[in-house]
Design a protein around this motif. Sequence first.
Motif, PDB file in Angstrom:
ATOM      1  N   VAL A 139     -62.133 -27.302  96.305  1.00  0.00           N
ATOM      2  CA  VAL A 139     -63.268 -26.786  95.525  1.00  0.00           C
ATOM      3  C   VAL A 139     -64.510 -27.615  95.826  1.00  0.00           C
ATOM      4  O   VAL A 139     -64.655 -28.730  95.313  1.00  0.00           O
ATOM      5  CB  VAL A 139     -62.958 -26.821  94.018  1.00  0.00           C
ATOM      6  CG1 VAL A 139     -64.116 -26.216  93.230  1.00  0.00           C
ATOM      7  CG2 VAL A 139     -61.657 -26.094  93.714  1.00  0.00           C
ATOM      8  N   PRO A 140     -65.401 -27.101  96.657  1.00  0.00           N
ATOM      9  CA  PRO A 140     -66.622 -27.855  96.972  1.00  0.00           C
ATOM     10  C   PRO A 140     -67.428 -28.146  95.711  1.00  0.00           C
ATOM     11  O   PRO A 140     -67.564 -27.300  94.841  1.00  0.00           O
ATOM     12  CB  PRO A 140     -67.381 -26.890  97.899  1.00  0.00           C
ATOM     13  CG  PRO A 140     -66.341 -25.972  98.450  1.00  0.00           C
ATOM     14  CD  PRO A 140     -65.317 -25.822  97.370  1.00  0.00           C
ATOM     15  N   GLY A 141     -67.925 -29.348  95.618  1.00  0.00           N
ATOM     16  CA  GLY A 141     -68.759 -29.733  94.484  1.00  0.00           C
ATOM     17  C   GLY A 141     -68.072 -30.673  93.522  1.00  0.00           C
ATOM     18  O   GLY A 141     -68.705 -31.579  92.975  1.00  0.00           O
ATOM     19  N   LEU A 142     -66.756 -30.498  93.303  1.00  0.00           N
ATOM     20  CA  LEU A 142     -66.059 -31.356  92.348  1.00  0.00           C
ATOM     21  C   LEU A 142     -65.978 -32.796  92.850  1.00  0.00           C
ATOM     22  O   LEU A 142     -66.184 -33.743  92.094  1.00  0.00           O
ATOM     23  CB  LEU A 142     -64.648 -30.825  92.080  1.00  0.00           C
ATOM     24  CG  LEU A 142     -64.525 -29.536  91.264  1.00  0.00           C
ATOM     25  CD1 LEU A 142     -63.063 -29.220  91.006  1.00  0.00           C
ATOM     26  CD2 LEU A 142     -65.271 -29.635  89.952  1.00  0.00           C
ATOM     27  N   GLY A 143     -65.675 -32.957  94.135  1.00  0.00           N
ATOM     28  CA  GLY A 143     -65.505 -34.296  94.675  1.00  0.00           C
ATOM     29  C   GLY A 143     -66.791 -35.078  94.788  1.00  0.00           C
ATOM     30  O   GLY A 143     -66.771 -36.308  94.927  1.00  0.00           O
ATOM     31  N   GLU A 144     -67.924 -34.392  94.746  1.00  0.00           N
ATOM     32  CA  GLU A 144     -69.210 -35.069  94.888  1.00  0.00           C
ATOM     33  C   GLU A 144     -69.699 -35.677  93.572  1.00  0.00           C
ATOM     34  O   GLU A 144     -70.661 -36.434  93.557  1.00  0.00           O
ATOM     35  CB  GLU A 144     -70.254 -34.067  95.399  1.00  0.00           C
ATOM     36  CG  GLU A 144     -69.879 -33.454  96.750  1.00  0.00           C
ATOM     37  CD  GLU A 144     -70.798 -32.304  97.118  1.00  0.00           C
ATOM     38  OE1 GLU A 144     -71.768 -32.068  96.367  1.00  0.00           O
ATOM     39  OE2 GLU A 144     -70.537 -31.632  98.132  1.00  0.00           O
ATOM     40  N   LEU A 145     -69.028 -35.336  92.471  1.00  0.00           N
ATOM     41  CA  LEU A 145     -69.458 -35.812  91.161  1.00  0.00           C
ATOM     42  C   LEU A 145     -68.780 -37.130  90.804  1.00  0.00           C
ATOM     43  O   LEU A 145     -67.696 -37.443  91.287  1.00  0.00           O
ATOM     44  CB  LEU A 145     -69.115 -34.766  90.093  1.00  0.00           C
ATOM     45  CG  LEU A 145     -69.790 -33.401  90.245  1.00  0.00           C
ATOM     46  CD1 LEU A 145     -69.173 -32.406  89.268  1.00  0.00           C
ATOM     47  CD2 LEU A 145     -71.282 -33.504  90.017  1.00  0.00           C
ATOM     48  N   THR A 146     -69.432 -37.889  89.945  1.00  0.00           N
ATOM     49  CA  THR A 146     -68.843 -39.116  89.397  1.00  0.00           C
ATOM     50  C   THR A 146     -68.104 -38.758  88.115  1.00  0.00           C
ATOM     51  O   THR A 146     -68.696 -38.258  87.161  1.00  0.00           O
ATOM     52  CB  THR A 146     -69.931 -40.161  89.097  1.00  0.00           C
ATOM     53  OG1 THR A 146     -70.596 -40.499  90.310  1.00  0.00           O
ATOM     54  CG2 THR A 146     -69.312 -41.407  88.488  1.00  0.00           C
TER      55      THR A 146
END
Length: 583
Positions: A139-146
């Motif tokens: 799921v793109p976007g989830l891993g970029e968050l803290t």
Amino acid sequence: MASDCISGATSLAHILHRRAERHPERRALTFIARGTEERKAYSFAGLDQRARTIAALLKAHGVQGERALLLYPQSAEYVESFLGCLYAGTVAVPAYPPDPTRLERTLGRLLGIIADCRPKVVLSTAEICAMAAAFAEQVPGLGELTWLATDQQDLGVTPLESPADARSEQLAFLQYTSGSTSSPKGVMVSHGNLLANLAHIGGSVKLGEDSCSVTWLPSFHDMGLVDGLLEGFYSGYPVYLMSPADFLKHPLRWLQAVTAFKVTHSGGPNFGYELCVRKATPEALAALDLSSWRSAYCGAEPVRAGTMRRFIETFSPRGFSPSALFPVFGLAEVTLKAPGPQGKGLVTLGVDKEALKEDRVVPLPVGDANAAELVSCGESEEGYGLAIVDPESRDTVPDGRVGEIWVYGPSVAQGYWRKPELSEETFRARIRGDDSRTWLRTGDLGFMRDGLLYITGRKKDLIIIGGQNHYPQDIEWTVEAALPAVRPGCGAAFSVEVEGEERLVVVAEVDTRQQQGGATLDLNAATATVRQAINEAYQLRVHEVVFLKPGSVPKTSSGKIQRQAAKRAYLERGLQVAEEQAA
């Protein structure tokens, strides 16, 4: 009401902190199960300390003035983190974790909110943080968050000494209202908006430190959050919080809690009152004492006079006072409660149903075969205003004519996050010939009579069933995805009233070209497919599925679905229904 705790405060965080200093051991919040079992309790001091700890964690990650997505089940951790955001000067963005059994729909909505609000951090539980890490690659976007887990006692920070300074116009939280995964709308609620609405609610029903409330409403949305939870911290009374699932499993647990804790203030949507009536038994009634209940608010969906009367008849022998009933009108765009207090119990008006279709109000005796009985949901009051406006000409309409409900007041929110054009159109409307103030266009239809507001319907296409909001475009998309024979963009979902309740109807054009090998479409099997898809996606029962001939669904000249026209055609049996066996 303890004015010394409220006077001069610019945020709810300052009020809660003052209460912790003045009344540290006083009970603030209790989580309950099965109606009367206390599971976890907070004093004002304990809640304040945990909020200051979360605020310190946010400060350590540089999130002051930024947005923090709150992703929790209904829990103590959610309350702690929401208050922690207020204490830190962080903009809270409440959301509900995706349902693993309906991941395709619920994850899409969450990703839409993330894309719109662009949070700097996500606050959640360790379990949900681990789940997000597992999905990060897919799921793109989830891993970029803290991601920050807050459900451990030691967060490795020293609590702030006091809440951060807050200006009245500074954003407190974003309340997302849209059910569309493609275009979510975040209502921008400032600290000043929140305090104004809390004062408005408290003043309407005279809440204070001697009050007590219980709520089963979800704390992620306006009624459960603002009235159900935050009002108690503002006015200084204890709040008892039960889960929505606990209520839905056994509705009378709500009234058992009112009895056990001598609750004075509680409420919910119409369907909650109806469930209590249906589940009442002589044995259950004998154990209830509702004499403490002074304000029983009802809103978030159409208030039914029949339901209110049945509730009074069923529970007045157990001490419930008819004068306690408090039908209300509200929406997230005004933080929660719109004008005004009303507070006169159940006030209804019989009107001619046929005249109402033409936006005319012709009174008839309640009980007349041609009468619709409407419930009054408020009135104008000082500092707030109501106007009934022709949505096309923007002229006010006289009493006795239906128009769009416009409101103004200090709790009207600042607009929609990152949607300046829609905000200008919705939050800064002007009545023709009067530039002295701006108004919020609610999108709801109604009229004024004898100073009281009556709501007749929704200009918006929002479907409200069982206290839950459903957007028709989402349901229409689900139908198309489930049944290839439905022509894309050629269906309409809407609700109709059946036996005093809102029911879902779906109409859809059948595209016979989707049938392979010349096979005919089995309408019975197709109906079953649609019912199952909608039930799995939204937990909704469909009252009726109607398959139509191509070109039958009403549309505007630009190709947009006219759902209200489709509804009228359905009620008047004017739809071009497909043959029993569509080729």
